[in-house]
Design a protein around this motif. Structure first.
Motif, PDB file in Angstrom:
ATOM      1  N   HIS A  24      19.087 -26.795 -15.718  1.00 31.66           N
ATOM      2  CA  HIS A  24      20.304 -26.550 -14.944  1.00 31.66           C
ATOM      3  C   HIS A  24      19.999 -26.307 -13.465  1.00 31.66           C
ATOM      4  O   HIS A  24      20.880 -25.938 -12.703  1.00 31.66           O
ATOM      5  CB  HIS A  24      21.061 -25.340 -15.510  1.00 31.66           C
ATOM      6  N   ASP A  25      18.744 -26.495 -13.080  1.00 29.47           N
ATOM      7  CA  ASP A  25      18.275 -26.273 -11.712  1.00 29.47           C
ATOM      8  C   ASP A  25      18.641 -24.875 -11.213  1.00 29.47           C
ATOM      9  O   ASP A  25      19.080 -24.701 -10.080  1.00 29.47           O
ATOM     10  CB  ASP A  25      18.793 -27.348 -10.757  1.00 29.47           C
ATOM     11  N   ARG A  59      12.587 -16.274  -5.454  1.00 36.67           N
ATOM     12  CA  ARG A  59      12.914 -17.333  -6.413  1.00 36.67           C
ATOM     13  C   ARG A  59      12.797 -18.715  -5.787  1.00 36.67           C
ATOM     14  O   ARG A  59      12.855 -18.870  -4.571  1.00 36.67           O
ATOM     15  CB  ARG A  59      14.311 -17.123  -6.969  1.00 36.67           C
ATOM     16  N   VAL A  60      12.651 -19.713  -6.663  1.00 35.36           N
ATOM     17  CA  VAL A  60      12.498 -21.108  -6.245  1.00 35.36           C
ATOM     18  C   VAL A  60      13.370 -21.981  -7.141  1.00 35.36           C
ATOM     19  O   VAL A  60      13.358 -21.817  -8.359  1.00 35.36           O
ATOM     20  CB  VAL A  60      11.024 -21.561  -6.406  1.00 35.36           C
ATOM     21  N   PHE A  61      14.112 -22.893  -6.532  1.00 34.30           N
ATOM     22  CA  PHE A  61      14.860 -23.864  -7.317  1.00 34.30           C
ATOM     23  C   PHE A  61      13.908 -24.997  -7.700  1.00 34.30           C
ATOM     24  O   PHE A  61      13.191 -25.517  -6.833  1.00 34.30           O
ATOM     25  CB  PHE A  61      16.054 -24.417  -6.531  1.00 34.30           C
ATOM     26  N   PRO A  62      13.875 -25.387  -8.967  1.00 34.48           N
ATOM     27  CA  PRO A  62      12.953 -26.441  -9.404  1.00 34.48           C
ATOM     28  C   PRO A  62      13.086 -27.729  -8.602  1.00 34.48           C
ATOM     29  O   PRO A  62      12.081 -28.363  -8.264  1.00 34.48           O
ATOM     30  CB  PRO A  62      13.320 -26.658 -10.878  1.00 34.48           C
ATOM     31  N   SER A  63      14.303 -28.130  -8.281  1.00 35.97           N
ATOM     32  CA  SER A  63      14.484 -29.383  -7.523  1.00 35.97           C
ATOM     33  C   SER A  63      13.907 -29.257  -6.112  1.00 35.97           C
ATOM     34  O   SER A  63      13.347 -30.221  -5.582  1.00 35.97           O
ATOM     35  CB  SER A  63      15.956 -29.779  -7.471  1.00 35.97           C
ATOM     36  N   ASP A  64      14.038 -28.079  -5.490  1.00 35.69           N
ATOM     37  CA  ASP A  64      13.463 -27.863  -4.160  1.00 35.69           C
ATOM     38  C   ASP A  64      11.938 -27.926  -4.227  1.00 35.69           C
ATOM     39  O   ASP A  64      11.291 -28.506  -3.355  1.00 35.69           O
ATOM     40  CB  ASP A  64      13.889 -26.512  -3.594  1.00 35.69           C
ATOM     41  N   PHE A  65      11.369 -27.318  -5.265  1.00 34.48           N
ATOM     42  CA  PHE A  65       9.916 -27.351  -5.437  1.00 34.48           C
ATOM     43  C   PHE A  65       9.435 -28.776  -5.618  1.00 34.48           C
ATOM     44  O   PHE A  65       8.456 -29.197  -5.008  1.00 34.48           O
ATOM     45  CB  PHE A  65       9.489 -26.491  -6.629  1.00 34.48           C
ATOM     46  N   LYS A  66      10.139 -29.548  -6.422  1.00 37.24           N
ATOM     47  CA  LYS A  66       9.748 -30.936  -6.677  1.00 37.24           C
ATOM     48  C   LYS A  66       9.787 -31.750  -5.385  1.00 37.24           C
ATOM     49  O   LYS A  66       8.854 -32.500  -5.086  1.00 37.24           O
ATOM     50  CB  LYS A  66      10.674 -31.556  -7.729  1.00 37.24           C
ATOM     51  N   LEU A  67      10.844 -31.598  -4.601  1.00 37.77           N
ATOM     52  CA  LEU A  67      10.969 -32.322  -3.338  1.00 37.77           C
ATOM     53  C   LEU A  67       9.866 -31.893  -2.370  1.00 37.77           C
ATOM     54  O   LEU A  67       9.229 -32.732  -1.727  1.00 37.77           O
ATOM     55  CB  LEU A  67      12.352 -32.085  -2.730  1.00 37.77           C
TER      56      LEU A  67
END
Length: 101
Positions: A24-25, A59-67
């Motif tokens: 759910h990002d 905290r970190v959003f997974p999509s931000d980390f991936k980008l």
């Protein structure tokens, strides 16, 4: 940090909840991000100290980390998908495009 300390740090993490949150990002802690990505916790903590790491508070959003990771590695920012491809021009090739108005 020793492997025993890292394992202790991740011991209380509910892996199913992390999988759901990642899907759910939703923002994750660094320990949860380590579980979600399969990276060692010590590596995630080291990455978090790098300039531009996409952390908001703790905290970190997974999509931000991936980008961020893809850009850091010099990869294309995101794979091209149907939603990102430009639509072909209407009409036949070589025909002038019509203008409205």
């Amino acid at each position: 940090m020793s492997a025993a300390v890292a394992n202790k740090e991740l011991a209380g993490i509910d892996r199913e909840a992390v999988r759901t949150a990642k899907g759910h990002d939703e923002a994750l802690t660094l320990a949860e991000l380590a579980v979600a990505t399969g990276l060692p916790y010590s590596d995630v903590k080291a990455l978090a100290k790098e300039k531009g790491f996409p952390r908001i508070g703790k905290r970190v959003f997974p999509s931000d980390f991936k980008l961020w990771r893809r850009r850091r590695l010099g990869l294309q920012s995101a794979p091209e998908t149907a939603a990102h491809r430009p639509l072909p021009a209407a009409g036949k090739p070589g025909e002038p495009r019509l203008k409205h108005g």
